[in-house]
Design a protein around this motif. Sequence first.
Motif, PDB file in Angstrom:
ATOM      1  N   GLU A   1       0.833  -1.200   0.000  1.00 36.15           N
ATOM      2  CA  GLU A   1       0.000   0.000   0.000  1.00 36.15           C
ATOM      3  C   GLU A   1       0.866   1.248   0.000  1.00 36.15           C
ATOM      4  OE1 GLU A   1      -3.518  -0.994   2.380  1.00 36.15           O
ATOM      5  OE2 GLU A   1      -3.269   1.049   3.139  1.00 36.15           O
TER       6      GLU A   1
ATOM      7  N   ASN B   1       1.205   4.069  -2.939  1.00 36.42           N
ATOM      8  CA  ASN B   1       1.026   5.478  -2.602  1.00 36.42           C
ATOM      9  C   ASN B   1       2.280   6.281  -2.917  1.00 36.42           C
ATOM     10  OD1 ASN B   1      -1.574   6.115  -1.651  1.00 36.42           O
ATOM     11  ND2 ASN B   1      -1.181   4.807   0.119  1.00 36.42           N
TER      12      ASN B   1
ATOM     13  N   ARG C   1     -10.055  -0.901  -4.033  1.00 35.30           N
ATOM     14  CA  ARG C   1      -9.482  -2.097  -3.407  1.00 35.30           C
ATOM     15  C   ARG C   1      -8.933  -3.019  -4.480  1.00 35.30           C
ATOM     16  NH1 ARG C   1     -11.128  -1.289   1.764  1.00 35.30           N
ATOM     17  NH2 ARG C   1     -13.115  -0.226   1.657  1.00 35.30           N
TER      18      ARG C   1
ATOM     19  N   VAL D   1      -4.730  -4.545  -1.068  1.00 38.13           N
ATOM     20  CA  VAL D   1      -4.220  -3.176  -1.051  1.00 38.13           C
ATOM     21  C   VAL D   1      -5.366  -2.181  -1.232  1.00 38.13           C
ATOM     22  CG1 VAL D   1      -2.619  -1.580  -2.134  1.00 38.13           C
ATOM     23  CG2 VAL D   1      -2.108  -4.022  -2.088  1.00 38.13           C
ATOM     24  N   THR D   2      -5.409  -1.165  -0.359  1.00 39.07           N
ATOM     25  CA  THR D   2      -6.396  -0.115  -0.496  1.00 39.07           C
ATOM     26  C   THR D   2      -5.701   1.184  -0.903  1.00 39.07           C
ATOM     27  OG1 THR D   2      -7.383  -1.135   1.428  1.00 39.07           O
ATOM     28  CG2 THR D   2      -8.406   0.880   0.629  1.00 39.07           C
ATOM     29  N   VAL D   3      -6.147   1.762  -2.008  1.00 36.17           N
ATOM     30  CA  VAL D   3      -5.521   3.003  -2.476  1.00 36.17           C
ATOM     31  C   VAL D   3      -6.609   4.031  -2.728  1.00 36.17           C
ATOM     32  CG1 VAL D   3      -3.862   3.960  -4.081  1.00 36.17           C
ATOM     33  CG2 VAL D   3      -3.971   1.502  -3.756  1.00 36.17           C
TER      34      VAL D   3
END
Lengths: 370, 296
Positions: free
Chosen positions: B6, B10, B129, B133-135
Amino acid sequence: MSEPTPTAATPTRDTPRPLRAALCIAVLAGAVAVPFYLEGFWLQAGLFAMSAAIGAIGINLLTGATGQLSLGHAFFLAVGAYSYVFLSSDLGLPTPLAAVAAVIVAGMSGGLFSPIAGRLKGAYLGIATLALIFVGQHILFNAEPVTGGFNGRPVPPMELFGFVFADTPELVVLNVPFGSLERLWFLGIALLAGAAVFARGVLRGRPGLAMNTIRDHEIAAGVMGVPVARYRAGVFVLSSMYGGLAGVLVALVFQQVVPDYFGMLLSLDYLAMIVIGGLGSVAGAVVGAAFVSLLPQLLTRYSDALPLVAEPGSGGVSPAETARILYGAAVVAVVLFLPGGLAGLATRLGRVRLKELRWAKSAPAPASRR
Amino acid sequence: MAVFLELLVNGISVGAVYALIALGFVVIFKATEVVNFTHASLLLAGGYVIARLHPLIGFWAALAAGIAAAALVGALVEFLILRRAHVGSRGVLAIVTIGVDILLTTELTRQIGTEVLALGDPWGDRVLRLGPVTVAETRVVALAVAAALIVAFLLAFKFTGWGVAMRATAEDAETAALMGVRLGRVSLSAWAVAGALAAVAAMFLCVFPTPGLDRGTTAAAMKAFPAAILGGLDSTTGALAGGLIVGVTETLMSGYQSELAFLGRGIGDAAPFLVMIVILLLRPSGLFGTKEPARV
């Protein structure tokens, strides 16, 4: 061949020697008389200007004379100021010794940067020195045992041969109460005079020539045998020592060191000073320092009397902002219209007048003049 | 692992935004040999226009206006000041840009005051999602837009007449002028392009997860300086690499702050500069910069 040609590079020949001596004495006498007549506000403003002048002389050696840009000057002021506090409060060194040691520490930290300061040139170095500001701020806020963190630390007053530069014990000279500002005033004058004379010596001697050659043509300087990298690193160290001295003085005046003061803006102020005053000369640094450091103070003091300037916090343009806008504009205006800065303007005016005099005396004009 | 991925994603997207800023910076340096310290305030100007105009004319029009405004400010700085400054060295021009920066930043931060201005972007705080991984959606868009702009720019640099003129000027300004390249136009367009890129970057720097445009935004813009110099001031590839290095370093250092507690709070802000020092120690002209042919 028999007659030495007068050159513009030696202003000593332009002005008669006795006149110069008289001028120096007059300035010195004026400076000594100041604390007897002016109030605390002016003394404090003057002391800030003196400290700024010392720092500006240092950065003018680096940027003006050698052509190396530095945005990290505030860092060296911080090193000087905090080293003085740390050495005198925590290690218990006598204060004059702590001050000298603080200047040396500032020089050493400049020396640590020399692998970069010696190899990068010009504006390239300017960006690299941004690192000093950001890393320096990080250290100042985080190394709390040494720096006191966000709130900073109080500065112990200087004590020279039993004479304390503080409000106590009370001292009255010629019916004028001598508090810390009045006492520091003389210390400031002595330091500034010493710093100016030393820098003048550097600039006029062989090192000065070498520095100017590096600025004007790096390769030519190298060919003529100037060790370019060593000179760049050396001047960087010297200028950081000047920064350290300015930091010690400003700490003594403030009586408290706080990390916020030693930020990016302070470094920009110093660059503005030397451009406005005049690049590459001691006089330029002093004039520019006076201009940039006195302007906000004057505007603050007279904000109610000035149009367009509002009191701090009332929503309008505050004095500090006005000052910044004014000297930002001054930097641009000087480069556009006044190469050589304020100090350059003074010498140019002086030269014109002298030329007129000479022409009047020796009319008709000498044929050798092209 | 998910945390690391993640942070990495980012970091790359933030890095792409830094690369945009650094690219403008490099373009100006290549075309005019001026190190442009005004860049942070160009960015602020673009962001400010977007923030003020979006409630009136909608986000997209405001974005276009912001880009145009920043390009105009850049061009004006070149046209009104730098072109008219006859100075011996480029170093003095760098200080002039500092003067302009002081002017612009003071006025803009005064206008912004203590406010935090929202930019009214359409992505809001939605997240994407991808497996574990959350972005943030804004980050994905930032990455895509930055990549597209950079590619477009590199192509233009290679194949258009403008790009050829720019490269010829960077190579040898005098010869280029003799060949009919209008140096004034080249440097004017370089400044305008840099301003436009800065405005796009400003938009992405101020949207979610950042709260918005405030007076601290210039500090974020400052991180593009190490990005430009560690890649090499005269290399567009370098700007790209530098931006990514700075973005990833910063995000990782901030993300693992609790593990790196011995380095102190807010190490993420200082980290790009530390990396820059290390790289400059090893390679004084940056990763991709041209080495000076002369050694003295």
